[in-house]
Structure formats: C-alpha cells, structure tokens
Design an enzyme around this catalytic site. Sequence first.
Site, PDB file in Angstrom:
ATOM      1  N   CYS A  43       0.824  -1.201   0.000  1.00 34.94           N
ATOM      2  CA  CYS A  43       0.000   0.000   0.000  1.00 34.94           C
ATOM      3  C   CYS A  43       0.870   1.269   0.000  1.00 34.94           C
ATOM      4  CB  CYS A  43      -0.954  -0.038   1.197  1.00 34.94           C
ATOM      5  SG  CYS A  43      -2.185   1.280   1.208  1.00 34.94           S
ATOM      6  N   ALA A  44       0.695   2.149   0.979  1.00 32.87           N
ATOM      7  CA  ALA A  44       1.491   3.374   1.021  1.00 32.87           C
ATOM      8  C   ALA A  44       2.969   3.073   1.201  1.00 32.87           C
ATOM      9  CB  ALA A  44       1.003   4.289   2.143  1.00 32.87           C
TER      10      ALA A  44
END
Length: 363
Positions: free
Chosen positions: A154-155
């Site tokens: 993800c991030a």
Amino acid sequence: MASSARTSGEADLALTERLRVEVERAVQRGLKGMELLGAEPPAVGRTPKSVLHRRGTLELVHYHALTDEVYRIPLLIVMAPTNRGYVMDLAPGQSLIEFLLRRGYDVYMMDWHAPRPAERDLGLADYVLDFIPDCIRRVQQDSGETDVNLVSYCAGGMLSLIYLALHPDSPVRNIACFTTPIDFSRMELFRAMADEKAFDVDAFVQKHGLVPAEVVLSGFDALRPAARVAGQIRLWDNLWNDQFVSGFRMMERWGNETLPLPGAYFRDTVKQLLRGNELFKGTLKVRGRPVDLKQVTIPLLHIAAQYDHIVPPACSAPLLDMIGSTDKEEVTLPGGHVSIAAGANAVKRMWPRLDAWLEGRSV
C-alpha cells in the site's frame, strides 16, 4: 406410488438433517458467543524475530531463518505507516512471513508503532530520505550483503517508489509492491473528505499534532459504511466455525489497531497527494528535490487487487507507464485490499505469484 413415497421420505430426512445441523450450530453460536465475551485478543505475529533497531515510530525486525540455506539477497518488507506489520504474520499457516522464510528468503521488516508526541513533525521527507535508507543500510550491515530487495504494501509501496526515484544509485535490486496508490484522483471519497473547502488540514494538525487513529480508521470505514455491521453478521452466522472465528478476530484486531499518524506526514499526504495529485502529475518535490518515477529502473512487480476499495486498480494502473524499468509487470488478482495479502485466497494466489517472481531475483 412407492417411488413417490420414497421421494417424500428422503425429503423429510433431508429436512430433519438440516434442522439438526442448524440446531447444533445455534447451540455452538451461543456457547462461542459466551466464550468471546471478555476474551483476550488473539495472539498474532508469532514468527520468531529479533529487533535490530527501534527509533520512535519505527521498528526494524529480522525474522529467524526456517531453512538451512537462504537466498543471497535479503528481503526488506516496507509497511504503510498506518498499519502494524503483523497482518503479514497472523498465525502459523496464515503468515506471508512464515511462507517466505520456508521458501528460503532472508526476511526483514520495517514495522511501525504509534508515533510519539515529539514526532508530530515527521513528514513525507523523513520516511523517504531517512527511515527507508537508514533501514536499508542496517539490513546491509546485518546481512553482510550489498544488494537488497524490497516488498512493499500500500502506502509502503508509494514511499518505496519515491525513495527509489530520489536514489537512482540505491542498492535495491528489485521491488515487488502491491496495492500501491499513484493516481490519487481515483481515490474519490478520500479526496472529497480532504477537500480544502470542507477541511482545514493546517488548523487540524496545529491543534492535534498527531492525527488520532480514530480519524484514520473513520476514513477507511467511510469507504464501506456498512462493512462493520456486515462483518458482525457474518461472525454471528459463523460462530460455530472455529476457523472462521479465529481468522475474523485476528483481522478485527489488526483493523482496530490502525495507527495514528504524525501531523506533518498527514498534511503532506492531504496537500501534495490527495489534493495536488503531485506524484501522478510529476510535480512532487521532497525537500526541493523533484520526484521523477522514470528514475526507477530496477525490475518491478506490482500486484493489484481486483476488488480493492481503498486503492482501486485504476489508482495504481499508471505505475508501469510512469517508471523507467524495462523489466516490469502488473498482475491483477481477485481479492480486496487486505485479502490480497492475508487470508485463504492470498495463500493460493498472491503468495505463490510473489515467490515465483522473487525466486530468480534473490540469488
């Protein structure tokens, strides 16, 4: 007539059996429901590991090998700052970490804890110019190897790519990332919640310093308002099933332990990414240094989740065209934002796909 009677009798037996099963399940639901009242949170993150380094919100860990021989190039997992890393290590048999170790990888992880009040000013630059390169150096020192591979979630994938764009001579040789946000215009609800007409992010950060976990969690919940209620209904329906209950409680614990964020990092995310969409537009600067994803030239695998409600496939789709790598691939697999990495479907789909890609790139 005999055939008709036989059919009727069989139907009665089938109905009786169904009723018996439902009664047994109802009893089990009641018993299990009583057991869960006041029960301790389920144990998670049980794969043996050593903490190499701890600095405030950051924790760098090294997992103990499970094979006599390991691949030469160590593997560093970079988690998103909002989430604890144990989602990759829920339980024996349900652990990506355990799977990778049994496949012979030398696994490290950048895990996160709740930031301290003194860390309120940690911004995007601190993650990509300090935390990530510092951990890579420590992995090199601990492993005795110069080369490092990254696996980012993800991030964590976004931060890793920004780091790579700013460090074209990085010792990272390969990167596999999944559910990586690139085009933030595709995250429509998050952008609406961050709209400057409705939300003064500067005043919010000035007041709070650290962004409470409840604020972060409410943003995720807003994407699927009925998800928690639906989850509780599924739990009730399956209280008789020990395996389902165990998995549900582990994932529920992970979701409830969403982390607060440093105010500066939150402000950078809102202003530069959600509002400005600067990473996608190619206008992002970190401490005055332009971030050009064309500078990322190492082999890359991106895995998108077909039913991802947080980072929809359209949000990550521009990645392959934007980076400078010639050896690059994107795979879209059935699953959601979390189930792509953890759970029964991940065991069958994502984990083997990741292993097949890393295998020849880790020697």
